[in-house]
Design an enzyme around this catalytic site. Structure first.
Site, PDB file in Angstrom:
ATOM      1  N   HIS A   1      89.975  13.911 -15.022  1.00 29.16           N
ATOM      2  CA  HIS A   1      90.645  13.759 -13.722  1.00 29.16           C
ATOM      3  C   HIS A   1      91.753  14.793 -13.538  1.00 29.16           C
ATOM      4  O   HIS A   1      92.220  15.419 -14.500  1.00 29.16           O
ATOM      5  CB  HIS A   1      91.233  12.352 -13.605  1.00 29.16           C
TER       6      HIS A   1
ATOM      7  N   GLU B   1      89.882   5.351 -19.332  1.00 30.37           N
ATOM      8  CA  GLU B   1      90.635   5.868 -20.474  1.00 30.37           C
ATOM      9  C   GLU B   1      90.826   4.756 -21.501  1.00 30.37           C
ATOM     10  O   GLU B   1      90.681   3.561 -21.195  1.00 30.37           O
ATOM     11  CB  GLU B   1      91.989   6.402 -19.989  1.00 30.37           C
TER      12      GLU B   1
END
Length: 209
Positions: A9, A84
Site C-alpha cells: 500500500h 498486515e
C-alpha cells in the site's frame, strides 16, 4: 500457474513516523495518495493484462487499490486474509516505546522472529498461513494483490524457502511491485518502484486526478 503481483500500500503518516500499525485502519497520507495514482498510471499503460484485483480490507490498502481498479477497469475484491500482521498491543507504538514496554517479547522475537507472536497479536508464521490459504484459492491467471509489507516478506520467505532471518532483509517500499509464480514458487522481481523514480516525475499528482 498463477502469477501474483504483490503491491504494498501507499505511505501513511504512521509509516512516515515509524509507528506500528497492524490491523489499525490508518488512511493514506497525501504522499501515499500520490504514490497510488502513480502506480495506477503505470499499470494502466502496462502491456500485461490482469484477471483480477484483490486488496486487504484495511483502508490504506483499499485506498491504494481504488484508483488502480478504475484505471484497469477491474472490480476490487477485498479480504482480511491479506491484512498486515496483527501487532496486538504494539499498535500505535514506535520502536523505542515498544522496547520500553515489551522487552520480553523483543528478546523472544530476536531468537525466533518467524514464530514469536506479537503481544496480543499474530506471528509471521500465522500471516504466512492465511496468505497460503488466499493463494491456494486463486484461479490460474495473472492477479494484482494490494497488501502490506509483512505479507510480502512472508510470500518471499515461502517462495524462496528462506532460512533464518533472510526474509527480514527485503526492503519493500510503499507501492512497490513484487511478482511471484505460485505454486511454482519462482520470484520474478522484488520491490519494483519504477513509477516512483525520477523518470516518472512528469506524472504529477494533479494530472492523475
Amino acid at each position: 500457474m498463477k502469477e501474483v503481483w504483490l503491491i504494498r500500500h501507499g505511505e501513511t503518516e504512521w509509516n512516515a513516523n515509524k509507528r506500528f500499525q497492524g490491523h489499525l485502519d490508518i488512511p493514506l497520507s497525501p504522499r501515499g495518495i500520490g504514490q497510488a495514482f502513480r502506480l495506477a498510471e503505470r499499470l494502466s499503460r502496462s502491456q500485461e493484462s490482469f484477471d483480477s484485483l484483490y486488496s486487504s480490507d484495511l483502508r490504506r490498502a483499499a485506498e491504494t487499490a481504488a484508483p488502480l481498479a478504475q484505471a484497469i477497469r477491474l472490480p476490487l475484491l477485498t479480504t482480511p486474509l491479506l491484512r498486515e500482521i496483527d501487532v496486538g498491543e504494539l499498535a500505535g507504538l514506535n520502536r523505542q516505546e515498544a522496547e520500553a514496554r515489551f522487552p520480553e517479547f523483543l528478546a523472544q522475537a530476536a531468537q525466533d522472529p518467524w514464530n514469536t507472536p506479537r503481544p496480543g497479536g499474530e506471528s509471521m508464521a500465522q500471516v504466512a498461513s492465511r496468505l497460503q490459504a488466499f493463494l491456494q484459492d486463486l484461479p490460474p491467471g495473472r492477479h494484482l494483490v494490494v497488501t502490506h509489507g509483512g505479507v510480502i516478506r512472508a510470500a518471499l520467505k515461502l517462495a524462496l524457502n528462506l532460512n533464518g532471518e533472510a526474509w527480514r532483509r527485503f526492503h519493500i517500499q510503499n507501492t512497490s511491485i513484487t511478482r511471484i509464480l505460485f505454486p511454482g514458487k519462482e520470484v520474478l522481481c522484488v520491490g519494483d518502484v519504477g513509477h516512483l523514480e525520477t523518470w516518472a516525475d512528469h506524472l504529477s499528482d494533479e494530472s492523475l486526478k
